[in-house]
Scaffold this motif. Structure first.
Motif, PDB file in Angstrom:
ATOM      1  N   LEU A 259      11.316  31.984  49.422  1.00  0.00           N
ATOM      2  CA  LEU A 259      12.456  32.394  50.236  1.00  0.00           C
ATOM      3  C   LEU A 259      13.660  31.478  50.012  1.00  0.00           C
ATOM      4  CD1 LEU A 259      10.786  33.324  53.652  1.00  0.00           C
ATOM      5  CD2 LEU A 259      11.889  34.869  52.031  1.00  0.00           C
ATOM      6  N   GLU A 260      13.419  30.181  49.897  1.00  0.00           N
ATOM      7  CA  GLU A 260      14.509  29.233  49.646  1.00  0.00           C
ATOM      8  C   GLU A 260      15.155  29.500  48.290  1.00  0.00           C
ATOM      9  OE1 GLU A 260      12.450  25.536  50.118  1.00  0.00           O
ATOM     10  OE2 GLU A 260      12.794  25.474  52.284  1.00  0.00           O
ATOM     11  N   GLU A 261      14.330  29.737  47.269  1.00  0.00           N
ATOM     12  CA  GLU A 261      14.853  30.020  45.929  1.00  0.00           C
ATOM     13  C   GLU A 261      15.606  31.346  45.909  1.00  0.00           C
ATOM     14  OE1 GLU A 261      14.920  27.965  43.264  1.00  0.00           O
ATOM     15  OE2 GLU A 261      14.094  26.511  44.670  1.00  0.00           O
TER      16      GLU A 261
ATOM     17  N   LYS B 174      18.986  30.809  47.398  1.00  0.00           N
ATOM     18  CA  LYS B 174      19.885  30.164  46.430  1.00  0.00           C
ATOM     19  C   LYS B 174      20.416  31.196  45.431  1.00  0.00           C
ATOM     20  CE  LYS B 174      17.595  25.659  46.480  1.00  0.00           C
ATOM     21  NZ  LYS B 174      16.741  24.759  45.695  1.00  0.00           N
ATOM     22  N   SER B 175      19.539  32.087  44.987  1.00  0.00           N
ATOM     23  CA  SER B 175      19.942  33.126  44.039  1.00  0.00           C
ATOM     24  C   SER B 175      20.987  34.048  44.656  1.00  0.00           C
ATOM     25  CB  SER B 175      18.741  33.972  43.640  1.00  0.00           C
ATOM     26  OG  SER B 175      18.193  33.547  42.451  1.00  0.00           O
ATOM     27  N   LEU B 176      20.744  34.449  45.893  1.00  0.00           N
ATOM     28  CA  LEU B 176      21.691  35.332  46.567  1.00  0.00           C
ATOM     29  C   LEU B 176      23.036  34.642  46.765  1.00  0.00           C
ATOM     30  CD1 LEU B 176      19.442  37.064  49.255  1.00  0.00           C
ATOM     31  CD2 LEU B 176      20.463  38.105  47.230  1.00  0.00           C
TER      32      LEU B 176
ATOM     33  N   ALA C 149      24.306  32.239  44.895  1.00  0.00           N
ATOM     34  CA  ALA C 149      24.946  32.168  43.577  1.00  0.00           C
ATOM     35  C   ALA C 149      25.505  33.532  43.179  1.00  0.00           C
ATOM     36  CB  ALA C 149      23.948  31.675  42.538  1.00  0.00           C
ATOM     37  N   GLU C 150      24.771  34.584  43.484  1.00  0.00           N
ATOM     38  CA  GLU C 150      25.217  35.930  43.155  1.00  0.00           C
ATOM     39  C   GLU C 150      26.487  36.283  43.932  1.00  0.00           C
ATOM     40  OE1 GLU C 150      23.228  40.222  43.719  1.00  0.00           O
ATOM     41  OE2 GLU C 150      21.907  38.735  42.796  1.00  0.00           O
ATOM     42  N   MET C 151      26.544  35.928  45.204  1.00  0.00           N
ATOM     43  CA  MET C 151      27.725  36.192  46.022  1.00  0.00           C
ATOM     44  C   MET C 151      28.928  35.396  45.512  1.00  0.00           C
ATOM     45  SD  MET C 151      26.865  38.507  48.102  1.00  0.00           S
ATOM     46  CE  MET C 151      28.262  38.515  49.189  1.00  0.00           C
ATOM     47  N   GLU C 152      28.699  34.144  45.123  1.00  0.00           N
ATOM     48  CA  GLU C 152      29.782  33.331  44.570  1.00  0.00           C
ATOM     49  C   GLU C 152      30.305  33.932  43.270  1.00  0.00           C
ATOM     50  OE1 GLU C 152      28.488  29.274  44.234  1.00  0.00           O
ATOM     51  OE2 GLU C 152      28.243  29.071  46.403  1.00  0.00           O
ATOM     52  N   GLU C 153      29.393  34.438  42.445  1.00  0.00           N
ATOM     53  CA  GLU C 153      29.806  35.060  41.189  1.00  0.00           C
ATOM     54  C   GLU C 153      30.627  36.319  41.450  1.00  0.00           C
ATOM     55  OE1 GLU C 153      28.032  37.012  37.088  1.00  0.00           O
ATOM     56  OE2 GLU C 153      26.632  36.158  38.538  1.00  0.00           O
ATOM     57  N   LYS C 154      30.203  37.143  42.409  1.00  0.00           N
ATOM     58  CA  LYS C 154      30.959  38.349  42.752  1.00  0.00           C
ATOM     59  C   LYS C 154      32.352  37.974  43.261  1.00  0.00           C
ATOM     60  CE  LYS C 154      27.183  41.506  43.823  1.00  0.00           C
ATOM     61  NZ  LYS C 154      26.508  42.289  44.859  1.00  0.00           N
ATOM     62  N   LYS C 155      32.415  36.950  44.103  1.00  0.00           N
ATOM     63  CA  LYS C 155      33.704  36.492  44.627  1.00  0.00           C
ATOM     64  C   LYS C 155      34.593  36.019  43.476  1.00  0.00           C
ATOM     65  CE  LYS C 155      35.690  33.009  47.664  1.00  0.00           C
ATOM     66  NZ  LYS C 155      35.440  31.820  48.445  1.00  0.00           N
ATOM     67  N   TRP C 156      34.022  35.258  42.557  1.00  0.00           N
ATOM     68  CA  TRP C 156      34.780  34.763  41.407  1.00  0.00           C
ATOM     69  C   TRP C 156      35.286  35.922  40.558  1.00  0.00           C
ATOM     70  CZ3 TRP C 156      34.027  35.241  36.132  1.00  0.00           C
ATOM     71  CH2 TRP C 156      34.849  34.459  35.342  1.00  0.00           C
ATOM     72  N   ARG C 157      34.430  36.911  40.320  1.00  0.00           N
ATOM     73  CA  ARG C 157      34.837  38.059  39.501  1.00  0.00           C
ATOM     74  C   ARG C 157      35.984  38.830  40.167  1.00  0.00           C
ATOM     75  NH1 ARG C 157      31.617  39.331  35.213  1.00  0.00           N
ATOM     76  NH2 ARG C 157      29.591  38.306  35.141  1.00  0.00           N
ATOM     77  N   ILE C 158      35.910  39.008  41.489  1.00  0.00           N
ATOM     78  CA  ILE C 158      36.973  39.715  42.210  1.00  0.00           C
ATOM     79  C   ILE C 158      38.278  38.926  42.119  1.00  0.00           C
ATOM     80  CG2 ILE C 158      37.758  40.385  44.518  1.00  0.00           C
ATOM     81  CD1 ILE C 158      34.787  41.131  45.092  1.00  0.00           C
ATOM     82  N   GLU C 159      38.202  37.609  42.334  1.00  0.00           N
ATOM     83  CA  GLU C 159      39.397  36.774  42.238  1.00  0.00           C
ATOM     84  C   GLU C 159      39.977  36.797  40.818  1.00  0.00           C
ATOM     85  OE1 GLU C 159      38.157  32.940  43.574  1.00  0.00           O
ATOM     86  OE2 GLU C 159      38.190  33.502  45.684  1.00  0.00           O
ATOM     87  N   ASN C 160      39.097  36.725  39.835  1.00  0.00           N
ATOM     88  CA  ASN C 160      39.533  36.736  38.444  1.00  0.00           C
ATOM     89  C   ASN C 160      40.201  38.065  38.088  1.00  0.00           C
ATOM     90  OD1 ASN C 160      39.793  35.571  35.887  1.00  0.00           O
ATOM     91  ND2 ASN C 160      37.929  36.561  35.162  1.00  0.00           N
ATOM     92  N   GLU C 161      39.610  39.158  38.564  1.00  0.00           N
ATOM     93  CA  GLU C 161      40.181  40.473  38.296  1.00  0.00           C
ATOM     94  C   GLU C 161      41.555  40.609  38.973  1.00  0.00           C
ATOM     95  OE1 GLU C 161      39.166  45.187  39.025  1.00  0.00           O
ATOM     96  OE2 GLU C 161      37.558  43.713  39.183  1.00  0.00           O
ATOM     97  N   ALA C 162      41.653  40.139  40.209  1.00  0.00           N
ATOM     98  CA  ALA C 162      42.935  40.199  40.921  1.00  0.00           C
ATOM     99  C   ALA C 162      43.983  39.359  40.191  1.00  0.00           C
ATOM    100  CB  ALA C 162      42.762  39.712  42.356  1.00  0.00           C
ATOM    101  N   TYR C 163      43.600  38.201  39.726  1.00  0.00           N
ATOM    102  CA  TYR C 163      44.529  37.341  38.989  1.00  0.00           C
ATOM    103  C   TYR C 163      44.975  38.027  37.701  1.00  0.00           C
ATOM    104  CZ  TYR C 163      46.395  33.479  36.269  1.00  0.00           C
ATOM    105  OH  TYR C 163      47.201  32.691  35.500  1.00  0.00           O
ATOM    106  N   SER C 164      44.042  38.642  36.999  1.00  0.00           N
ATOM    107  CA  SER C 164      44.365  39.332  35.750  1.00  0.00           C
ATOM    108  C   SER C 164      45.329  40.488  36.004  1.00  0.00           C
ATOM    109  CB  SER C 164      43.103  39.856  35.074  1.00  0.00           C
ATOM    110  OG  SER C 164      42.300  38.789  34.642  1.00  0.00           O
ATOM    111  N   LEU C 165      45.075  41.252  37.068  1.00  0.00           N
ATOM    112  CA  LEU C 165      45.975  42.359  37.397  1.00  0.00           C
ATOM    113  C   LEU C 165      47.364  41.846  37.739  1.00  0.00           C
ATOM    114  CD1 LEU C 165      43.627  44.620  39.554  1.00  0.00           C
ATOM    115  CD2 LEU C 165      44.484  45.104  37.255  1.00  0.00           C
ATOM    116  N   TYR C 166      47.418  40.760  38.496  1.00  0.00           N
ATOM    117  CA  TYR C 166      48.699  40.167  38.869  1.00  0.00           C
ATOM    118  C   TYR C 166      49.434  39.668  37.620  1.00  0.00           C
ATOM    119  CZ  TYR C 166      52.119  36.861  40.656  1.00  0.00           C
ATOM    120  OH  TYR C 166      53.266  36.180  40.898  1.00  0.00           O
TER     121      TYR C 166
END
Length: 62
Positions: free
Chosen positions: A23-25, A28-30, A32-49
């Motif tokens: 459960l702990e592992e 951690k995976s979840l 990391a996955e949420m952080e990656e999704k957040k990063w991708r959204i921010e990166n996409e928004a930056y690219s569009l801008y």
């Protein structure tokens, strides 16, 4: 009989510890996955801008 009970309790404790570790592992995976999704959204928004800004800049200078 007492030894069997001790063995069963030991097995139960090890199973619960393994489950807790899993459960702990998984958490951690979840995370990391949420952080990656957040990063991708921010990166996409930056690219569009950036694309919009470059297009606007190019339009003004042409």
């Amino acid at each position: 009989m007492e030894r069997k009970q001790d063995d069963i309790l030991d097995l139960l404790v090890r199973c619960l510890e393994a489950w807790l570790t899993w459960l702990e592992e998984d958490n951690k995976s979840l995370t990391a996955e949420m952080e990656e999704k957040k990063w991708r959204i921010e990166n996409e928004a930056y690219s569009l801008y950036e694309n919009a800004y470059n297009w606007e800049f190019t339009e003004k200078w042409e």
